[in-house]
Design a protein around this motif. Structure first.
Motif, mmCIF file in Angstrom:
data_model
loop_
_atom_site.group_PDB
_atom_site.id
_atom_site.type_symbol
_atom_site.label_atom_id
_atom_site.label_comp_id
_atom_site.label_asym_id
_atom_site.label_seq_id
_atom_site.Cartn_x
_atom_site.Cartn_y
_atom_site.Cartn_z
ATOM 1 N N HIS A 232 -2.387 -16.571 15.696
ATOM 2 C CA HIS A 232 -1.807 -15.278 15.336
ATOM 3 C C HIS A 232 -0.714 -15.500 14.296
ATOM 4 N N ALA A 233 -0.798 -14.758 13.199
ATOM 5 C CA ALA A 233 0.159 -14.945 12.107
ATOM 6 C C ALA A 233 0.854 -13.633 11.801
ATOM 7 N N TRP A 234 2.062 -13.732 11.288
ATOM 8 C CA TRP A 234 2.802 -12.535 10.892
ATOM 9 C C TRP A 234 3.350 -12.728 9.491
ATOM 10 N N GLY A 235 3.345 -11.645 8.757
ATOM 11 C CA GLY A 235 3.939 -11.680 7.430
ATOM 12 C C GLY A 235 3.703 -10.357 6.748
ATOM 13 N N MET A 236 4.055 -10.317 5.479
ATOM 14 C CA MET A 236 3.924 -9.078 4.709
ATOM 15 C C MET A 236 3.809 -9.450 3.241
ATOM 16 N N SER A 237 3.420 -8.492 2.422
ATOM 17 C CA SER A 237 3.289 -8.782 0.993
ATOM 18 C C SER A 237 4.546 -9.475 0.485
ATOM 19 N N ASP B 56 10.427 -4.612 10.050
ATOM 20 C CA ASP B 56 9.809 -4.882 11.352
ATOM 21 C C ASP B 56 10.903 -5.075 12.395
ATOM 22 N N ARG C 290 6.788 -1.732 13.678
ATOM 23 C CA ARG C 290 7.424 -1.487 12.386
ATOM 24 C C ARG C 290 8.521 -0.494 12.706
ATOM 25 N N LYS D 221 -5.753 -1.473 8.287
ATOM 26 C CA LYS D 221 -4.869 -1.299 9.442
ATOM 27 C C LYS D 221 -4.891 0.153 9.881
ATOM 28 N N GLN E 69 3.954 -13.478 17.662
ATOM 29 C CA GLN E 69 3.722 -13.649 16.218
ATOM 30 C C GLN E 69 4.090 -15.059 15.769
ATOM 31 N N HIS F 46 -5.532 -8.051 -1.701
ATOM 32 C CA HIS F 46 -4.308 -7.715 -0.971
ATOM 33 C C HIS F 46 -3.591 -8.985 -0.533
ATOM 34 N N SER G 46 0.808 -1.228 0.000
ATOM 35 C CA SER G 46 0.000 0.000 0.000
ATOM 36 C C SER G 46 0.838 1.273 0.000
ATOM 37 N N GLY H 291 -1.692 -9.287 10.092
ATOM 38 C CA GLY H 291 -1.755 -8.005 9.386
ATOM 39 C C GLY H 291 -1.422 -6.856 10.304
ATOM 40 N N SER H 292 -1.864 -6.943 11.539
ATOM 41 C CA SER H 292 -1.350 -6.103 12.615
ATOM 42 C C SER H 292 -1.524 -6.903 13.899
ATOM 43 N N ALA H 293 -0.904 -6.429 14.982
ATOM 44 C CA ALA H 293 -0.847 -7.255 16.192
ATOM 45 C C ALA H 293 -2.249 -7.508 16.746
HETATM 46 P P1 ADP Z 1 1.058 -2.789 3.990
HETATM 47 O O1 ADP Z 1 0.298 -2.830 5.278
HETATM 48 O O2 ADP Z 1 2.295 -1.939 4.009
HETATM 49 O O3 ADP Z 1 0.275 -2.730 2.776
HETATM 50 P P2 ADP Z 1 1.481 -5.593 4.316
HETATM 51 O O4 ADP Z 1 0.076 -5.981 4.295
HETATM 52 O O5 ADP Z 1 2.472 -6.363 3.575
HETATM 53 O O6 ADP Z 1 1.706 -4.183 3.793
HETATM 54 O O7 ADP Z 1 1.833 -5.426 5.851
HETATM 55 C C1 ADP Z 1 2.874 -6.093 6.442
HETATM 56 C C2 ADP Z 1 3.186 -5.499 7.773
HETATM 57 O O8 ADP Z 1 2.086 -5.637 8.678
HETATM 58 C C3 ADP Z 1 4.312 -6.220 8.455
HETATM 59 O O9 ADP Z 1 5.566 -5.803 7.978
HETATM 60 C C4 ADP Z 1 4.069 -5.864 9.914
HETATM 61 O O10 ADP Z 1 4.586 -4.585 10.229
HETATM 62 C C5 ADP Z 1 2.561 -5.801 9.998
HETATM 63 N N1 ADP Z 1 2.064 -7.059 10.563
HETATM 64 C C6 ADP Z 1 1.625 -8.142 9.902
HETATM 65 N N2 ADP Z 1 1.227 -9.104 10.752
HETATM 66 C C7 ADP Z 1 1.424 -8.630 12.006
HETATM 67 C C8 ADP Z 1 1.217 -9.162 13.318
HETATM 68 N N3 ADP Z 1 0.702 -10.355 13.533
HETATM 69 N N4 ADP Z 1 1.569 -8.386 14.375
HETATM 70 C C9 ADP Z 1 2.088 -7.150 14.182
HETATM 71 N N5 ADP Z 1 2.283 -6.598 12.970
HETATM 72 C C10 ADP Z 1 1.966 -7.324 11.889
#
Ligand code: ADP
Length: 541
Positions: free
Chosen positions: A326-331, A414, A429, A520, A358, A234, A189, A306-308
């Motif tokens: 709870h999952a963590w990742g990015m595009s 991150d 971040r 977010k 995460q 997305h 984004s 996507g966020s915490a």
């Molecule tokens: P954007 O929000 O910039 O479009 P993304 O959807 O790729 O891009 O967002 C990825 C970012 O979202 C990660 O780098 C991280 O900062 C945040 N994020 C994703 N999952 C989590 C989570 N479980 N806890 C905290 N932050 C998260």
């Protein structure tokens, strides 16, 4: 000596072919205005083949980019499989972005065709005149009778999706090609600067789909009915359309109906067992349940990322019999990099801490923490920048220089730590981190504590400028309708939960917090508005 095993490229078309051949009882359910649509994987593959035939007839060639501006629907699933399956690249565009950004993406990707929902006709009207050099066709996801009247350049043909595919027989063989061929293009984004394109491959997508289905990951099974609320526009809906096809899970697609009441109704009516989305979505569903007293009768797992995910959400859904993973990742990591599932010896406080973290990286991904140019310890306390490497991590962005270093590590942007068992704890971040007099304060921790206050619906903590400490945390909250809370009430909840120097300096109560195009919190907007809040105020003294 080489092994004597067969080799075939890992292709996205394999996923839909498998689902169509081996999972005849599964269904794709789509909520459309005024009706529910159902079809099998076999019908989905047939319609995807019709679409691939139509695109071939219209001159879309191997490697061409084809865009979508679509809700989560059966047609969007068909577009995913048809465009990638024929060797073209599906460029999913987020319709919630500003028109300028959407136009920029479609121009940068040089999309030849755009498939769009009727809702997004105004976007097409705004961007198409500037895309006349590259754009040949706009296909609305509708029947011919519903086509909107637009004033577009004469070089751009407008068609209806159902007419386009009805003209084809579906007698089409998915082509075979190199598994490293580009399959999908998704722009991040770009909260700062222009959006950047992450270009997935068939291989990265199929490997992530298989990893996502592992028991300690999303754990999807053929008997599941999975509802991706996370948008297909997305990061490929967190790969769930691919993962569901791989294991034959049914999919329930909510379309544009994303408010708490509509989602709850669909979960119950369609017996959804697993769903996925950002925390804001699940806060909305919860708010609705608090009003109606509703219960879940089929849902047992939510994948949240996507966020915490705030602790309060784990507790509230736990009380409703729903496990949160709870999952963590990015595009740039396709997006699933880590997921929180228990490990041996995990009970009591460590189980609790791990569940809220995460999680651990999936097989196929590796992670490290970098601090001052060196790799930091996994001691659960040393924070630094996370870097990722693996089969579904980007090397760089489309038409930009590579982002990875010589050993292939990708800087995620991150910040956080990893404990000795491998659980990732994201604190921020890097651009949201609060640097107070040389100490790092985690905005995520402070937000989690604030949303546990009964009057608070949503909270954001930002770095506000401070004359002595450079930056200090500022808490910004939206309250539940009718609820009241004072500054001292809200700051009082931090007592004993964080170090004294980490307690926010002040509180701002707002009607609503701003959200970006992916749902977010939009901290850039909050910083623009409130960064100077503490300067010259009593709180700064
Ligand atoms: P954007 O929000 O910039 O479009 P993304 O959807 O790729 O891009 O967002 C990825 C970012 O979202 C990660 O780098 C991280 O900062 C945040 N994020 C994703 N999952 C989590 C989570 N479980 N806890 C905290 N932050 C998260």
């Amino acid at each position: 000596m080489r092994g004597l095993m067969q080799h075939a490229p890992l292709l996205i078309s394999d996923l839909i072919r498998h689902a169509a051949r081996h999972h005849p009882r599964a269904e794709i359910v789509a909520k459309l205005p005024g009706r529910i649509h159902r079809q099998s994987y076999r019908e989905t593959e047939h319609r995807a083949k019709q679409l691939a035939q139509a695109l071939t007839r219209l001159g879309v060639a191997f490697g061409d980019r084809v865009a979508t501006l679509g809700w989560n629907s059966h047609r969007h699933v068909e577009l995913y499989f048809a465009i990638s399956g024929m060797g073209a690249v599906v460029n999913t565009i987020n319709p919630r972005l500003a028109h300028d950004d959407i136009g920029y993406i479609a121009g940068h990707a040089e999309d030849r065709v755009i498939f769009a929902e009727l809702d997004f006709a105004p976007i097409i009207q705004a961007i198409a005149p500037n895309l006349a050099d590259t754009l040949n066709m706009v296909v609305f996801l509708c029947d011919a009778a519903e086509l909107p009247a637009l004033d577009l350049p004469s070089s751009v043909t407008v068609l209806a999706y159902e007419t386009l595919i009805a003209a084809e027989t579906g007698a089409y063989d998915w082509p075979s090609f190199d598994e490293n061929t580009a399959s999908a293009l998704c722009y991040t984004s770009g909260t700062t600067g222009k959006p950047k394109g992450v270009l997935y491959s068939h291989r990265s997508t199929v490997l992530q789909a298989m990893a996502v289905n592992a028991a300690d990951s999303c754990g999807l099974r053929a008997v599941d009915r999975v509802m991706p609320v996370v948008p297909m526009f997305h990061v490929n809906a967190w790969s769930l359309p691919y993962a569901a096809a791989a294991c034959g899970a049914s999919m329930v697609l909510p379309g544009r109906f994303l408010d708490g009441a509509s989602l709850y109704e669909l979960i119950e009516a369609e017996h959804v067992t697993v769903s996925a989305g950002v925390p804001t979505v699940w806060l909305g569903v919860l708010e609705n349940l608090r009003k109606t007293g509703g219960k879940f009768t089929s849902l047992y797992r939510l994948l949240i990322g996507g966020s915490a995910c705030p602790e309060a959400l784990f507790e509230a859904y736990g009380a409703l019999g729903v496990e949160i993973r709870h999952a963590w990742g990015m595009s740039e990591s396709s997006p699933v990099a880590s997921m929180a599932a228990p490990v041996p010896g995990d009970d009591g406080p460590s189980a609790h801490r791990h569940r809220l973290s995460q999680g651990r990286v999936l097989f196929g991904i590796d992670i490290r923490i970098m601090r001052e140019g060196a790799e930091a310890e996994w001691d659960g306390a040393t924070a630094g920048d996370f870097e990722l490497r693996g089969h579904w991590v980007a090397t760089g962005y489309y038409r930009m220089p590579p982002s990875v270093n010589a050993e292939g590590w990708f800087p995620t942007g991150d910040v956080g730590m990893i404990d000795p068992v491998g659980f990732v704890q994201l604190t921020d971040r890097s651009k949201d981190l609060i640097k107070s007099g040389g100490e790092w304060i985690s905005s995520i921790d402070l937000e989690n504590i604030a949303v546990a206050h009964p009057a608070v619906v949503e909270a954001a903590v930002i770095a506000a400028k401070h004359p002595k400490w450079d930056e200090r945390p500022l808490l910004i909250v939206a309250l539940r309708p009718g609820a009241t809370a004072t500054r001292d009430d809200l700051l009082g909840i931090y007592a004993g939960k964080v170090a004294k120097w980490a307690v926010p300096d002040d509180v701002v109560i707002v009607d609503e917090l701003p959200h970006g195009a992916t749902g977010k919190l939009l901290k850039t907007a909050l910083r623009a508005k409130f960064a100077d809040h503490l300067l010259g105020s009593k709180a700064a003294e």
